[in-house]
Motif scaffolding. Structure first.
Motif, PDB file in Angstrom:
ATOM      1  N   SER A  10     -26.646 -49.508  36.922  1.00  0.00           N
ATOM      2  CA  SER A  10     -28.337 -48.968  36.820  1.00  0.00           C
ATOM      3  C   SER A  10     -28.057 -48.429  35.387  1.00  0.00           C
ATOM      4  O   SER A  10     -26.620 -47.837  34.432  1.00  0.00           O
ATOM      5  CB  SER A  10     -28.412 -47.110  37.134  1.00  0.00           C
ATOM      6  N   ILE A  11     -29.086 -48.079  34.680  1.00  0.00           N
ATOM      7  CA  ILE A  11     -28.988 -48.074  33.147  1.00  0.00           C
ATOM      8  C   ILE A  11     -29.067 -46.488  33.116  1.00  0.00           C
ATOM      9  O   ILE A  11     -28.345 -46.483  32.017  1.00  0.00           O
ATOM     10  CB  ILE A  11     -30.591 -48.357  32.171  1.00  0.00           C
ATOM     11  N   TYR A  12     -28.629 -45.768  34.075  1.00  0.00           N
ATOM     12  CA  TYR A  12     -29.082 -44.112  34.384  1.00  0.00           C
ATOM     13  C   TYR A  12     -27.321 -43.887  33.666  1.00  0.00           C
ATOM     14  O   TYR A  12     -26.880 -43.107  33.027  1.00  0.00           O
ATOM     15  CB  TYR A  12     -29.404 -44.070  35.676  1.00  0.00           C
ATOM     16  N   ASN A  13     -26.586 -44.403  33.583  1.00  0.00           N
ATOM     17  CA  ASN A  13     -25.243 -44.628  33.461  1.00  0.00           C
ATOM     18  C   ASN A  13     -24.893 -44.539  31.877  1.00  0.00           C
ATOM     19  O   ASN A  13     -24.158 -44.320  31.811  1.00  0.00           O
ATOM     20  CB  ASN A  13     -23.792 -45.486  33.648  1.00  0.00           C
ATOM     21  N   LEU A  14     -26.047 -44.885  31.103  1.00  0.00           N
ATOM     22  CA  LEU A  14     -25.788 -44.754  29.974  1.00  0.00           C
ATOM     23  C   LEU A  14     -26.392 -43.412  29.716  1.00  0.00           C
ATOM     24  O   LEU A  14     -27.273 -42.806  30.012  1.00  0.00           O
ATOM     25  CB  LEU A  14     -26.926 -45.716  29.518  1.00  0.00           C
ATOM     26  N   PRO A  15     -25.226 -43.019  28.931  1.00  0.00           N
ATOM     27  CA  PRO A  15     -25.628 -40.901  28.637  1.00  0.00           C
ATOM     28  C   PRO A  15     -26.428 -40.766  27.522  1.00  0.00           C
ATOM     29  O   PRO A  15     -26.269 -39.748  27.143  1.00  0.00           O
ATOM     30  CB  PRO A  15     -24.287 -40.962  27.975  1.00  0.00           C
ATOM     31  N   SER A  16     -27.224 -41.649  26.057  1.00  0.00           N
ATOM     32  CA  SER A  16     -28.212 -41.648  24.935  1.00  0.00           C
ATOM     33  C   SER A  16     -29.337 -41.341  25.917  1.00  0.00           C
ATOM     34  O   SER A  16     -29.991 -40.432  26.475  1.00  0.00           O
ATOM     35  CB  SER A  16     -27.932 -42.224  24.648  1.00  0.00           C
ATOM     36  N   THR A  17     -29.005 -40.331  23.978  1.00  0.00           N
ATOM     37  CA  THR A  17     -30.625 -39.464  23.762  1.00  0.00           C
ATOM     38  C   THR A  17     -32.143 -40.129  23.451  1.00  0.00           C
ATOM     39  O   THR A  17     -31.242 -40.675  23.001  1.00  0.00           O
ATOM     40  CB  THR A  17     -30.633 -37.873  23.582  1.00  0.00           C
ATOM     41  N   TRP A  18     -32.832 -39.764  23.876  1.00  0.00           N
ATOM     42  CA  TRP A  18     -33.908 -40.909  23.040  1.00  0.00           C
ATOM     43  C   TRP A  18     -34.837 -40.064  22.907  1.00  0.00           C
ATOM     44  O   TRP A  18     -35.604 -39.216  23.238  1.00  0.00           O
ATOM     45  CB  TRP A  18     -34.058 -42.060  23.573  1.00  0.00           C
ATOM     46  N   THR A  19     -35.927 -40.279  22.153  1.00  0.00           N
ATOM     47  CA  THR A  19     -37.003 -39.447  20.846  1.00  0.00           C
ATOM     48  C   THR A  19     -38.118 -40.744  21.145  1.00  0.00           C
ATOM     49  O   THR A  19     -38.327 -41.431  21.184  1.00  0.00           O
ATOM     50  CB  THR A  19     -37.257 -39.001  19.737  1.00  0.00           C
ATOM     51  N   THR A  20     -39.678 -39.862  22.135  1.00  0.00           N
ATOM     52  CA  THR A  20     -40.321 -40.303  22.384  1.00  0.00           C
ATOM     53  C   THR A  20     -41.353 -40.167  21.154  1.00  0.00           C
ATOM     54  O   THR A  20     -41.035 -39.671  20.121  1.00  0.00           O
ATOM     55  CB  THR A  20     -41.203 -39.618  23.541  1.00  0.00           C
TER      56      THR A  20
END
Lengths: 208, 259
Positions: A48-58
């Protein structure tokens, strides 16, 4: 003498901070992992890509973790808003796919444009791009992250990109579909290609 | 005056201890501009940075997985490494029989390499940084047009299983960096910036001449061929791939405040 002390203090502060930074990073990661396992009822699949711990801005200037999208089927593409050649066609491809979705499916689907040019594509800019392109419904989403996280995300999508001038990038044209747990289930490659399979993949995942 | 002398003394100590604490087995590379062998026809700038003298070894990577269980063979997530990850290791914490502790670690994914460097307070080099340092031979920072330099690289490409050799047995280049050629291929942070192949219609950077074999085999052709191999290899990679002849080394930015 005082001078010497000051310098020595400065010196020790510097050395300690340099050392702690590296450790802190590790500690952060561990904490995040710990939080993840606590909050989630079901474990995230390994792919899953949810294993990537990054934060994003919408485009609405909200900070999110990818994992906040869990439960939606994701249709993702990487673009940059100042792009004149391929991106308008990629956006058109996304719109074409969206149009073929039954209305009730749209609540469970997110169509996401991830910027490969986070320096130019500020949340404000993404927001006006969304308005210009009439992509303001809840199922449209624009994301920007740090250059490092963007590069990492692209590797997961097998998207290549390279800045070739201050305003232009060359990039792969790939639209990816992820299931509700963030696992890649389908990719279409190229511009204006037949999207029947992509549409089918999304419908299958939403109705699952 | 006394104060000034002390101040100077302390600054001297600070600089040396700084150098000592951070250089380890790293050397400083003076930045500049260069035209890479593939991908662009214009000069790209490279800032000053430090680079590991050697690729990361099996022993160093073992220490890393001891400290970071999530990168152990049995625990790594499939998103971050394919089935070949640390393939030759007997188990999580022991090498295979024919592995040497001071051979370069290979069968590591980009994610693992990236995180290793981050945990050392370093990062992976960019393609441009790697190529910039790798164009040096023993005596010149840019040996790309020298026949012996190109022949060395190409004869290495033809030699199988060099990943089993130990570090430090190829040449140490102009910058003091070893093993960039002759041992293993190496990960770069932006390996997926290489646009090769027909799938990208937007690929306006590709040099089509490279696909058409030149008639004469001069130094330039050999040089293009060697570099094209590297770029094509990068272009065919995925971040979770773990390959037996692909290792990595780390670099570090030079903070201006240190000077």
């Amino acid at each position: 003498m005082i001078m010497k002390k000051v310098v020595l203090i400065m010196l020790s502060v510097f050395l300690f901070s340099a050392c702690n930074n590296a450790e802190k990073k590790e500690a952060d990661v561990k904490e995040e992992v710990a939080v993840n396992t606590k909050e989630i009822k079901e474990e995230i699949p390994e792919l899953s890509i949810y294993n990537l711990p990054s934060t994003w801005t919408t485009q609405d200037n909200e900070n999110i973790q990818l994992e906040d999208l869990r439960g939606n089927v994701l249709v993702m593409v990487m673009i940059y808003t100042s792009c004149k050649a391929a991106c308008p066609r990629l956006i058109a491809d996304m719109r074409n796919i969206e149009k073929q979705m039954p209305e009730e499916y749209l609540d469970k689907t997110k169509f996401i444009m991830v910027s490969i040019d986070p320096e130019t594509d500020t949340p404000q800019r993404l927001n006006s791009f969304a308005k210009e392109n009439v992509m303001e419904d809840d199922h449209w989403m624009f994301l920007r992250g740090t250059p490092e996280d963007t590069r990492e995300f692209a590797t997961v999508l097998a998207v290549s990109y390279k800045q070739i001038s201050p305003i232009d990038f060359s990039h792969s044209n790939i639209i990816s579909v992820f299931d509700e747990d963030g696992v890649l289930v389908h990719q279409q490659e190229g511009l204006g290609v037949d999207n029947t399979e992509t549409v089918e993949a999304i419908k299958t995942e939403v109705s699952n | 005056m006394k104060t000034l002398t002390r101040l100077a003394f302390c600054i001297a100590i600070m600089i040396t201890s700084q150098a000592h604490s951070q250089s380890g087995s790293m050397v400083e590379v003076k930045g500049g501009e260069f035209i890479p062998l593939y991908g662009t026809k214009t000069e790209v700038p490279v800032k000053d940075f430090r680079m590991d003298v050697y690729p990361v070894t099996n022993a160093e990577f073992l220490k890393f997985v001891e400290e970071n269980p999530r990168w152990r063979k049995s625990q790594v997530k499939k998103l971050f490494a394919d089935d070949n990850y640390l393939r030759n290791w007997k188990n999580d914490l022991s090498f295979g029989d024919d592995m040497m502790p001071n051979s370069p670690v290979t069968n590591v994914s980009w994610f693992a390499a990236k995180n290793y460097c981050e945990c050392q307070g370093k990062r992976l080099p960019t393609v441009d940084e790697w190529e910039y340092v790798a164009m040096a031979n023993e005596t010149s920072p840019d040996a790309r047009e020298e026949k012996s330099y190109n022949q060395f690289i190409l004869s290495w490409y033809e030699t199988p299983n060099t990943y089993k050799n130990t570090i430090g047995n190829t040449f140490r280049n102009y910058w003091g960096v070893s093993d960039l050629h002759g041992l293993v291929w190496e990960w770069t942070s932006d390996f997926n910036s290489v646009m090769i192949g027909g799938e990208s219609r937007q690929d306006s950077t590709g040099d089509n001449n490279l696909f058409c074999g030149g008639a004469a085999v001069g130094a330039t052709d050999l040089m293009n061929y060697a570099a094209f191999m590297r770029y094509a290899f990068r272009g065919s990679m995925k971040a979770k791939y773990s390959i037996k002849n692909l290792g990595f080394r780390c670099v570090q930015d030079i903070e201006k405040s240190e000077l």
